[in-house]
Write an enzyme that holds these catalytic residues in place. Structure first.
Site: not given
Ligand code: OXD
Ligand code: MN
Length: 600
Positions: A75, A214, A223, A243, A266, A268, A291, A383
């Site tokens: 991102r 991506y 998102k 989130h 993100s 964690c 997520d 991913r």
């Molecule tokens: C993030 C994801 O960056 O879920 O939070 O990819």
């Molecule tokens: Mn996320």
């Protein structure tokens, strides 16, 4: 061209698709139905052009590897914009541009951007079609890779399109990789553009994304829609787009079921917690989402939640047999892998997948790799995109049309210091304060001083589509409406370290012990121990059977040092100051009451 295979008669949809096609000038328009035939056809075409590598059918049936352009791997937050009419509505934590200015900047880029490519019309539902918390959208994209991912990540297809009726609310998203294919020119495996824009128009429910193929830049349901745009929809309609992962917990003795959501920044371990395998008996833990969660008050006055997504777009490195066996089972097939390494027998590999490192691989750049190469075989942000219905621990509740009632909400960060393993908030208002002040210490991987706090309120810093301070105010209002039916709020921290730098808590499956305490607290089975920062487990309340040695770490795990907490309060005051007088008075009150309790 547009109306030729159109699978809707809704004039609003037809007109919008026509307008975008006239602007972007694709050579064909395809209306997607989400079928297996369509998937087969698109994957076959992409294999033919070299954009997808089919994996060994015996080892990973129905699965493919994609390799992105090496400069298009994540991102792009600095190229992400909230284009609300008023700058103050985007707030100090978002990049803002006036909608008309941004459109003026974007339109020349989109003009002809799909030349030589197919524009796919991808209708999708976030949540069950027609559900009380669900929403509909369409993505127009010139990326067949995005289409395949959207089919996994959303309920994509005709039912969603049929739900978009004249006058109904739906989200318009446009995505172009920004790489027109001129006549006679040869295509590349991963088209993209150095210039990137991820733009959101909350007042008109639009997303325009340019230049990247991506993840969150291209799968606009995730998102862009489900967090940034949906957070704004939620503010005006009385709900919350978060989130958060979503879990179902069943007490195997009483048979009673509970639901819990949890927000973590993100990276964690949200996916690991979403697929938790408890190390204590007495609980069955099932997955609903990893997520994103949408939360909405139901008719009975409780807060209901759905996972609006239909798949996982998970980080591969660090996901392995020992850390997350449920994820490994989920990935058995029908999965798209991006930027992982390829084994010599046509399977995938990444750092942490197995303890043993293969002697030879083809790395994410397509180059020959051995353990001596001195570089990762898989990109750190590589991913997997996998259907949620393949999760062995999937809860039936994922299918619930109108969501499930929430009992508890967890907020966590990655904190080496100060924050105890678990603490219950003193009230909803205090819980909102805790969510608003989530932070992690910066690591060597981030810019800035190691150890400095990086604030990530509600884990929404890059994902809130409006002024963060107004968002806190919205949380307070939702809580007021829920009253005593509101879920209880807890703060957790799996990452606290001792003076010697060791992690004090084993984490992973043992986090079930914390969740056991959380649910028993919600049920009133535990008294807890009230402190200045919240209610901690009283002696003997945390189930440590089988890991008795951790008993000796409890003092450090739960230590609250008033001096360093007061120092953190000063940082919170500074953090709040950037939002000026938009910070809700209730949160300033929480800050001063916390200081008073710490000083007492
Ligand atoms: C993030 C994801 O960056 O879920 O939070 O990819
Ligand atoms: Mn996320």
């Amino acid at each position: 061209m547009v109306r030729e295979g159109a699978t809707t008669t809704n004039p609003e949809v037809l007109q919008w698709v026509t307008e975008v096609a006239e602007l972007t000038k694709p050579s064909a328009v395809v209306w997607c139905d989400g079928s297996q035939d369509e998937w087969n056809q698109i994957t076959a075409e992409m294999v033919e052009t070299g954009s997808l590598i089919p994996l060994n059918k015996d080892l990973r049936p129905g699965s493919y590897l994609a390799r992105s352009h090496p400069a298009d791997v994540a991102r792009v937050e600095d190229r992400t914009f909230i284009c609300s009419e008023n700058e103050a509505d985007a707030g100090p934590t978002n990049n803002w541009r006036a909608p008309a200015d941004m459109k003026a900047e974007l339109m020349p880029l989109f003009d002809g951007s799909m030349t030589g490519r197919t524009m796919y019309v991808v209708p999708f539902s976030m949540g069950p079609v027609g559900g009380a918390i669900s929403q509909l959208g369409i993505e127009l994209t010139d990326s067949p890779y995005a289409v395949l991912n959207m089919r996994i990540m959303t309920r994509m297809g005709q039912a969603a399109l049929d739900g978009i009726t004249p006058g109904s609310e739906w989200v318009r998203t446009v995505h172009s990789v920004g790489a027109p294919l001129l006549e006679g020119a040869e295509d590349v495996a991963w088209p993209c553009n150095d210039t990137k824009y991820i733009t959101h128009f909350p007042e008109t429910l639009e997303v325009w994304s340019y230049g990247s193929g991506y993840g969150g830049n291209a799968l606009l349901s995730k998102k862009c829609f489900a967090l940034r745009i949906a957070s704004v929809m939620g503010r005006s309609e009385g709900w919350l787009a978060e989130h958060m992962l979503l879990l179902k917990l069943t007490n195997t003795e009483t048979g009673k079921a509970y639901h819990l959501s949890a927000a973590f920044p993100s990276a964690c371990g949200k996916t690991n917690l979403a697929m938790l395998q408890p190390t204590i008996s007495g609980w069955k833990v099932e997955t609903i989402g990893d997520d994103i969660a949408w939360l909405r008050p139901g008719r009975d006055g409780r807060l209901y939640a759905i996972n609006p997504e239909a798949g996982f777009f998970g980080v591969a490195p660090g996901t392995g047999e020992s850390t997350n066996p449920v994820a490994m089972e989920t990935l058995w097939g029908n999965t798209i892998y991006t930027n992982v390494a390829l084994t010599d027998d046509g399977d995938v590999w990444w750092e942490g997948k197995t303890d043993e490192v293969p002697a030879h691989l083809t790395d994410w750049l397509g180059e020959s790799w051995t353990p001596e190469s001195g570089r990762p075989a898989a990109h750190p942000n590589s991913r997997f995109t996998a259907p949620i219905q393949q999760t062995p621990t999937l809860a039936d509740d994922w299918f619930e049309q109108d969501g499930v009632p929430l009992d508890a909400i967890l907020f966590g960060g990655r904190r080496a210091t100060n924050i105890p393993l678990v603490a219950q908030s003193l009230s909803w208002q205090h819980g909102v304060f805790v969510g608003a002040t989530i932070s992690s210490e910066k690591t060597a991987a981030q810019e800035g001083t190691v150890g400095e706090l990086r604030r990530d309120p509600f884990a929404m810093l890059p994902f809130c589509g409006y002024n963060m301070a107004d968002y806190w105010g919205h949380w307070l209002e939702v809580g007021e409406k829920l009253g005593d039916k509101a879920p209880k709020i807890f703060q957790v921290n799996w990452f606290r370290k001792g003076a010697d730098g060791r992690f004090l808590w084993p984490g992973f499956g043992d986090n079930s012990r914390v969740i056991d305490w959380v649910i028993r607290s919600v049920e009133g089975e535990h008294e807890g121990r009230r402190t200045a920062i919240g209610t901690l487990p009283a002696a003997g309340e945390l189930n440590l059977s089988g890991i008795e040695s951790v008993e000796s770490e409890l003092d450090e795990l739960f230590a609250i040092d008033p001096a360093s907490w007061l120092a953190e309060c000063d940082l919170t005051e500074e953090f709040f100051a950037q939002f000026g007088d938009r910070v809700p008075a209730a949160l300033q009150t929480e800050l001063s009451e916390l200081r008073a309790r710490l000083s007492a």
